[in-house]
Design an enzyme around this catalytic site. Structure first.
Site, short mmCIF file in Angstrom:
data_model
loop_
_atom_site.label_atom_id
_atom_site.label_comp_id
_atom_site.label_asym_id
_atom_site.label_seq_id
_atom_site.Cartn_x
_atom_site.Cartn_y
_atom_site.Cartn_z
N HIS A 168 5.47 -8.50 -2.04
CA HIS A 168 5.99 -8.59 -0.66
C HIS A 168 6.32 -10.03 -0.24
O HIS A 168 6.95 -10.23 0.80
CB HIS A 168 4.99 -8.01 0.35
CG HIS A 168 4.77 -6.54 0.20
ND1 HIS A 168 5.79 -5.62 0.32
CD2 HIS A 168 3.65 -5.81 -0.07
CE1 HIS A 168 5.30 -4.40 0.14
NE2 HIS A 168 4.00 -4.48 -0.11
N ASP A 204 5.09 0.00 -7.48
CA ASP A 204 4.11 0.03 -6.38
C ASP A 204 4.58 1.04 -5.33
O ASP A 204 5.78 1.29 -5.20
CB ASP A 204 4.03 -1.37 -5.77
CG ASP A 204 2.94 -1.53 -4.72
OD1 ASP A 204 1.87 -2.06 -5.05
OD2 ASP A 204 3.17 -1.13 -3.56
N HIS A 206 4.77 0.64 -2.24
CA HIS A 206 5.56 -0.02 -1.19
C HIS A 206 6.77 -0.73 -1.80
O HIS A 206 6.69 -1.27 -2.90
CB HIS A 206 4.69 -1.04 -0.45
CG HIS A 206 3.43 -0.46 0.11
ND1 HIS A 206 2.22 -0.50 -0.58
CD2 HIS A 206 3.18 0.20 1.27
CE1 HIS A 206 1.29 0.09 0.15
NE2 HIS A 206 1.84 0.54 1.27
N ASP A 293 -1.14 2.08 -6.10
CA ASP A 293 -1.29 2.76 -4.81
C ASP A 293 -0.42 4.01 -4.70
O ASP A 293 -0.36 4.64 -3.65
CB ASP A 293 -1.05 1.80 -3.63
CG ASP A 293 0.12 0.86 -3.82
OD1 ASP A 293 0.91 1.06 -4.77
OD2 ASP A 293 0.25 -0.08 -3.01
N1 Q9C Z 1 -3.74 -0.19 7.23
C1 Q9C Z 1 0.68 -4.03 -1.44
O1 Q9C Z 1 0.48 -2.89 -1.87
N2 Q9C Z 1 -0.42 -2.53 5.64
N3 Q9C Z 1 0.71 -4.30 -0.13
C2 Q9C Z 1 -0.39 -1.11 5.75
C3 Q9C Z 1 -2.72 -0.34 6.25
C4 Q9C Z 1 0.36 -3.21 4.65
C5 Q9C Z 1 0.52 -3.26 0.85
C6 Q9C Z 1 -1.34 -0.61 6.81
C7 Q9C Z 1 0.31 -2.68 3.25
C8 Q9C Z 1 0.67 -3.73 2.25
C9 Q9C Z 1 0.83 -5.16 -2.39
ZN ZN Z 2 1.65 -1.37 -2.37
#
Ligand code: Q9C
Ligand code: ZN
Length: 350
Positions: A168, A204, A206, A293
């Protein structure tokens, strides 16, 4: 296979992230990597090594991040504490953002206040910056760089246990638990090592917004990402199917968003699409930002892959026949992330 271990990773241990109006415990915790190490001690699918101390790391970081952003990161903790000595007891999280010139705010007067500067360089309030974040992120990037050097030196696979994650992080911003874009460092290092065409296949949950942005106008690094549809899933503001690259990079970015709730059958078919596009690009090496994830038990994500599926995923990736660097990205089902990661590494062996 060499597995580059970031011995400084635990120095980055954020306490809380902002989520829907509350500070909640961080999902991206040191135990994640500890579980990977524990599983590797049971199933030694590779050799744990540390990156050499004399790698040209600063030069490699400057290839993908702006000098002002790297300078900000290097001194962020010092400046946070200088803002108020009491800050030493809490992590730095942004709470104000310039929201770009499109809303009429000025970006031409650099703020001196550190809270404002943090808002210039961070796109969310979920990425705590701590006393040890820079040291951990730097050493993680060193692992990614070392993994690329191993592949340039003839190794077929190399894994970088990068923590904090990286995909990210953009040219001049942090966010999504990421500070340095390790996958971009790896891809750029492969290119700088003499490989004309490098592909990135981001698996991933995301969208890999940072990696996409870093290479968006380039035709020498092809980026593909399979991820939750950004209309409902983080990072929301990038990762749509119509983002295909720009300028010389037009046609060299592929986004394959899938709805929340997608199971392995559809995800697998989408992986075939992504791999076909990678093959068509005819790269000389591959970088895989490996997020776990996509797992059905992930607490913040919405795909439904099972542990055994990861063996099948990496067998397929291995069949591309490309020298491959993997970087460790997301995966927040902490108790299972070790098994799932090592399943990927085991599957690479066929
Ligand atoms: N409570 C990676 O997998 N926030 N980043 C989501 C969660 C951001 C994920 C809300 C998620 C970032 C590297
Ligand atoms: Zn992620």
């Amino acid at each position: 296979m060499k597995i580059f271990h970031n011995t400084h990773h635990a120095e980055h241990a954020g306490r809380q992230e902002m989520f829907r109006g509350r500070l909640v415990d961080c999902h991206e915790v040191p135990m994640r990597l500890q579980h990977v190490l524990d599983e590797l001690s049971k199933r030694p699918v590779g050799t744990l090594v540390q990156p050499a101390a004399d790698l040209p790391l600063d030069a490699a970081l400057r290839r993908v991040h702006s000098a002002d952003y790297l300078d900000f990161l290097a001194h962020a903790w010092r400046d946070w504490v200088a803002l108020d000595p009491a800050n030493a007891a809490v992590d730095a999280l942004p709470s104000v953002w310039p929201l770009a010139a499109r809303h009429g705010f000025r970006t031409d007067v650099p703020p001196l206040n550190f809270a404002a500067r943090l808002g210039q360089y961070a796109f969310d309030s979920g990425t705590p910056l701590t006393a040890g974040s820079w040291a951990a992120a730097r050493e993680g990037a060193a692992c990614a760089l070392a993994a690329s050097h191993a592949v340039l030196g003839g190794d077929h696979f190399a894994m970088a246990l990068t923590r904090p994650p990286g995909h990210h992080a953009g040219p001049n911003y942090m966010g999504g638990y990421c500070f340095i874009n390790n996958a971009a460092v790896a891809a750029q290092a492969l290119h700088d090592g003499g490989l004309q065409r490098v592909a990135v296949l981001d698996v991933d949950y995301h969208h890999g917004n940072g990696t996409q942005t870093i290479f968006y106008e380039r035709s020498d690094v092809f980026t593909a990402s399979i991820h939750g549809d950004p209309r409902t899933e983080y990072p929301f503001f990038l990762g749509h199917a119509d983002e295909r690259g720009a300028g010389a990079g037009e046609g060299f970015n592929l986004n394959l968003p899938l709805p929340r709730g997608t199971g392995f059958e559809v995800w697998w078919a989408t992986l075939q699409t992504a791999m076909q596009a990678v093959s068509d690009f005819a790269p000389q090496a591959l970088v895989v930002p490996l997020g776990l994830d996509t797992f059905e038990g992930d607490p913040i994500s919405g795909f439904k892959l099972r542990s055994a599926d990861y063996l099948q995923v990496s067998r397929a990736i291995a069949q591309l026949g490309l020298p491959t660097v993997l970087t460790f990205e997301g995966g927040y089902a902490v108790a299972e992330v070790g098994v799932n990661t090592v399943n990927v590494l085991e599957g690479l062996r066929g």
